[in-house]
Scaffold this motif. Structure first.
Motif, short mmCIF file in Angstrom:
data_model
loop_
_atom_site.label_atom_id
_atom_site.label_comp_id
_atom_site.label_asym_id
_atom_site.label_seq_id
_atom_site.Cartn_x
_atom_site.Cartn_y
_atom_site.Cartn_z
N GLN A 185 0.92 -1.12 0.05
CA GLN A 185 -0.06 0.10 -0.02
C GLN A 185 0.94 1.31 0.05
O GLN A 185 0.39 2.31 -0.60
CB GLN A 185 -0.77 0.07 1.10
CG GLN A 185 -1.95 -0.90 1.23
CD GLN A 185 -3.18 -0.64 0.48
OE1 GLN A 185 -3.90 0.26 0.74
NE2 GLN A 185 -3.50 -1.56 -0.49
N TYR A 209 -8.10 -6.09 6.31
CA TYR A 209 -6.86 -5.36 6.38
C TYR A 209 -7.06 -3.91 6.86
O TYR A 209 -6.40 -3.57 7.78
CB TYR A 209 -6.31 -5.31 4.87
CG TYR A 209 -4.97 -4.24 5.00
CD1 TYR A 209 -3.67 -4.96 5.57
CD2 TYR A 209 -5.16 -3.11 4.62
CE1 TYR A 209 -2.82 -3.85 5.54
CE2 TYR A 209 -4.12 -2.17 4.59
CZ TYR A 209 -3.01 -2.55 4.97
OH TYR A 209 -1.77 -1.73 5.09
N ASP A 210 -8.16 -3.24 6.33
CA ASP A 210 -8.44 -1.95 6.75
C ASP A 210 -8.65 -1.95 8.23
O ASP A 210 -8.22 -1.01 9.00
CB ASP A 210 -9.63 -1.45 5.97
CG ASP A 210 -9.38 -1.26 4.45
OD1 ASP A 210 -8.13 -1.01 4.27
OD2 ASP A 210 -10.21 -0.82 3.89
N ARG A 211 -9.57 -2.71 8.71
CA ARG A 211 -9.63 -2.80 10.19
C ARG A 211 -8.33 -3.02 11.12
O ARG A 211 -8.20 -2.27 12.17
CB ARG A 211 -10.97 -3.66 10.51
CG ARG A 211 -12.12 -3.43 10.21
CD ARG A 211 -12.79 -2.49 10.63
NE ARG A 211 -12.85 -2.79 12.49
CZ ARG A 211 -14.01 -3.07 12.93
NH1 ARG A 211 -14.90 -3.61 12.12
NH2 ARG A 211 -13.82 -3.38 14.27
#
Ligand code: ADP
Ligand code: ZN
Ligand code: ZN
Length: 810
Positions: A450, A705-707
């Motif tokens: 990312q 992944y975001d959490r």
């Protein structure tokens, strides 16, 4: 005169290399194995660097060369330094990772004669005798002379002869004891036509196995290994013996070269036409390989993100072929469990006779042969588990790490290296491209992708139409079961589904993560789990004191009588093992045949394959196992996978528990529905709302992944910091704690005096595994930007084990 920095094979040498002078007449290269004087001994060493000036004033000379050819390439010599610095391990331990198997062998002293003139009358009779012996044979081992002259005398005489310049000592490594491998082979003793007639007669007399074997040999018209014949005909050796007795067949021992891959029956495979997604991923890797080969850019790291069956392996294969086209070679790492014949076969059939296999289960002889052949550049691809990253593969162009999130890539002993980090470093040193592949990438890897440190490549769908869908996932809330009066470990949903599958002659896998066992406390009414207020990790029950402890910061609390959230009294230790599960399943589904697969049953070398073979042959309806079954199986009859408790993984006292749960549940879910029957996954949990479970149920990595990354950021855990764990081990618990506290004071003082703002020390606390083999373990955790650089400045006393970037429970 030149100097060499040498890593010496001695525990005293620790983290240092030592300066030695290169005697005139001796040509020394980086990476060469040499003999060096060290104290009063002569030891093995490896040259890591050549310098014009020594690092110290007084140096001794290199005594000799072990092998003319360097055993480390210059980039591996640098890698050894990096390993030692980064993982704070003794330098030679790092070097040793890259040495040929069996390098650390006994040294044999040889005596040879010099050409110096001498006066025979000046020698004693014994001296003369010894010298003649040596002259006669060119060189004689010290052991041989000792046999003839007696141990003491031999040494004295040799010293005298050497002192007068008439003889010289040299040192060689004892040869590796490699026994040649022999196999039993069968061949026809009669003509093929006659054999077929005899086979027909045998068949009439009812000796059908003998007839079949004879026919088989007649068809092959070549020498066939007994093992192959037995497998094809499904007969035992007695059948062959019977034919030998009849004079129709001969049996003989044939010596074979060790080849860990049997290419027998492997047919070449050809590149498939790539799907659009594969094509685009491949093009990116190809272009990077080309750019690097031309020297335009530095090599890149790619993350290939795609579910199982999305065609990652095909991309690896074509990228490897591309590297080979450019005159380069590759290394492919797979988790130990994936080193199955099927995996190896896929590579071996694309690169026939050009694939080397390295893993810990090869015999020393096999490892030795394979190492030498790799170094000679005989292979395009080296495939192996973790340690294969240290293979002496020349012209490295591409490193592939499949299932890059797997924890088996982390070594637990010094040097506690992570093969992925080593691969990235090695690639930087050698100019190789790295491809990391996973369906559930490590959160840290994905973060780097990312951030743009790595290039993200995605394969969003499965390749084959029949497998184009992912299985339905149902999450069962165990709190509702209890409320409905169901006290069994099987929810109503799961037990109905199992019964239905078994009735329909389909197969079921039941999965249980046993690790963690009954160490956490959970409310069976509302699902609440007791956690540390500071660290948010699950509190661990300590049997001895009967309290709950945070194994990171040592926060303690008594076990509550009622649930702090819902005031229910149904608060209890949870966790059952696979054995208990097997019992319960047997009781609940008496009509089903069960098979258990866990570490206890699979201690033997082949039993993995055996159990799998049995299950595949439908000798059992239900397979019960730990996380081992979550990997790499392809079982068409399995239509139901049950995760009996997702909470055992979720409640491990580790900040990576959520990630671990997501990976395990995703992998398990990937097992079902790979056949044409379609599949269903049922996950039982007290925490159905947890994002790791929700995301796994939806097959949604990015949701997870975001959490997860937000949580890591909030608690300042990796990848936003790096960790180092320091564990002190001692038989006395109180002493252990005191030393850990003393160490903490020392570290804090050091941090304060140097004004380092970004490093903190957490603990000490008893390690999660507080007592191991009679010794206690206390732990400190260092958290900061570069804990390894900080720690390298601090002398660490004996008894401490340091792990940089630790994984899992220590
Ligand atoms: P992964 O490594 O992601 O699990 P594989 O490379 O093993 O995926 O591919 C899954 C299956 O699809 C394999 O049987 C493979 O042979 C097949 N496959 C892969 N790529 C293609 C393609 N481009 N065309 C046809 N079949 C493919
Ligand atoms: Zn509760
Ligand atoms: Zn804590």
């Amino acid at each position: 005169m030149g100097y060499a920095e040498v890593s010496v094979n001695s525990p005293v040498a620790q983290h240092r290399a030592f300066s030695y002078a290169i005697p005139s007449g001796l040509s020394i290269d980086v990476g060469q194995a040499v003999w060096v004087p060290f104290g009063d001994k002569l030891l093995q060493g490896v040259v890591l660097e050549l310098t014009r000036y020594p690092a110290v004033e007084e140096t001794r000379e290199i005594a000799g060369i072990i092998e003319p050819r360097p055993i480390l390439s210059p980039s591996r010599a640098l890698l050894a330094r990096w390993l030692s610095e980064h993982y704070l391990s003794p330098l030679f331990d790092a070097v040793a990772l890259m040495l040929p198997p069996g390098f650390e062998r006994r040294v044999v002293t040889f005596i040879c004669s010099t050409s110096r003139e001498y006066d025979v009358s000046s020698l004693t009779q014994e001296q003369r005798y010894a010298l003649e012996l040596v002259q006669g044979q060119g060189k004689v081992s010290l052991g041989q002379l000792e046999k003839v002259l007696g141990k003491k005398r031999a040494q004295a005489i040799i010293s005298q002869l050497v002192g007068r310049g008439l003889a010289a000592r040299s040192y060689e490594l004892e040869p590796v004891k490699v026994r040649p491998k022999v196999v039993l082979c069968l061949s026809l003793a009669v003509k093929a036509g006659e054999a077929q007639q005899e086979a027909a007669k045998l068949r009439k007399r009812g000796a059908s196995k003998q007839a079949a074997l004879l026919d088989f040999l007649a068809q092959q018209s070549r020498t066939v290994p007994l093992a192959e014949a037995r497998q094809k005909i499904n007969c035992d050796k007695a059948v062959a013996d019977a034919l030998v007795n009849k004079g129709l067949v001969t049996i003989e021992q044939i010596e074979v070269r060790r080849e860990p891959i049997s290419y027998e029956g492997i047919t070449p495979s050809y590149p498939l036409t790539l799907t659009a997604a594969q094509e685009s991923a491949f093009k990116s890797i190809q272009s990077s390989l080309l750019q690097v080969a031309k020297g335009y850019t530095l090599p890149a790291v790619f993350l290939l993100h795609g579910v199982t069956g999305s065609g990652k392996t095909e991309v690896y294969l074509q990228a490897l072929a591309e590297a080979v086209k450019l005159g380069k070679r590759g290394i492919v790492l797979v988790p130990e469990i994936a080193l199955t014949p099927q995996t190896i076969e896929r590579f071996a059939s694309r690169f026939p006779h050009k694939v080397a296999v390295l893993h810990s289960k090869l015999s020393l002889g096999e490892q030795f042969d394979e190492w030498q052949r790799i170094r000679n550049g005989e292979f395009d691809v080296v495939i192996g588990s973790r340690s294969a990253i240290f293979a002496p593969q020349p012209d490295l162009g591409l490193i592939v790490i499949d299932e890059e999130h797997e924890w088996t890539y982390k070594q637990q002993d010094t040097p506690c290296y992570h093969a992925r980090d080593v691969a990235i470093k090695l690639a930087e040193l050698t100019g190789a491209v790295v491809v990391l592949g996973s369906a559930t990438p490590d959160v840290e890897t994905f973060y780097h992708a990312q951030q743009g440190d790595y290039h993200l490549l995605c394969l969003p769908e499965r390749v084959t139409p029949g497998e184009g869908f992912l299985p339905r996932v149902e999450v069962v809330d165990l709190r509702d079961e209890l409320k409905a009066g169901n006290r069994s470990i099987f929810s109503r949903s799961l037990s109905e589904a199992i019964a239905k599958a078994v009735t329909n002659r389909q197969q079921v896998i039941l999965f249980l993560n046993r690790r963690g066992g009954a160490t956490f406390v959970q409310c069976r009414n509302c699902g609440f789990v007791l956690r540390c207020r500071r660290c948010e990790v699950t509190l661990t029950h300590h049997l001895a004191e009967d309290v709950l402890v945070c194994h990171r910061c040592n926060y303690k609390m008594p076990i509550p009588q009622v649930c702090p959230r819902c005031l229910s009294r149904r608060i209890k230790f949870l966790g059952i093992g696979t054995q208990k599960l097997e019992q319960e399943a047997g009781y609940t589904f008496p009509q089903a045949k069960l098979l258990r697969w866990d570490r206890d049953v699979t201690k033997r070398r082949h039993s993995h394959q055996e159990i799998l073979g049995k299950f595949r042959a439908h000798e059992a309806d239900i397979l019960i196992g730990t996380q081992m079954i979550a990997k790499g199986l392809d079982l068409p009859l399995v239509t139901l996978v049950g995760v009996v408790s997702a909470d055992t993984a979720l409640n491990l006292p580790d900040f990576r528990a959520g990630e671990r749960t997501f990976q395990l549940v995703s992998q398990v879910a990937g097992r079902a529905g790979r056949g044409i029957l379609g599949g269903q996954v049922i996950i039982q949990t007290y925490s159905p709302e947890h994002y790791a479970i929700q995301a796994a149920a939806k097959h949604d990595y990015v949701l997870f992944y975001d959490r997860e990354i937000a949580y890591r950021r909030r608690l300042r855990n990796p990848p936003f910091t790096r960790l180092a764990s320091l564990v002190y081990i001692h038989t006395n618990d109180a002493l252990c704690q005191r030393e850990a506290e003393r160490m903490k004071r020392q570290l804090v003082e050091e941090i304060d005096s140097k004004g380092i703002a970004d490093i903190s020390v957490i603990g000490p606390a008893p390690a999660f595994i507080h007592r191991l083999r009679g010794r206690f373990r206390w732990q400190l955790i260092l958290r900061g930007a570069e804990p390894s650089a900080f720690l390298s400045q601090i002398p660490i006393p004996r008894g401490w084990a340091v792990d940089i970037d630790p994984l899992g429970l220590v």
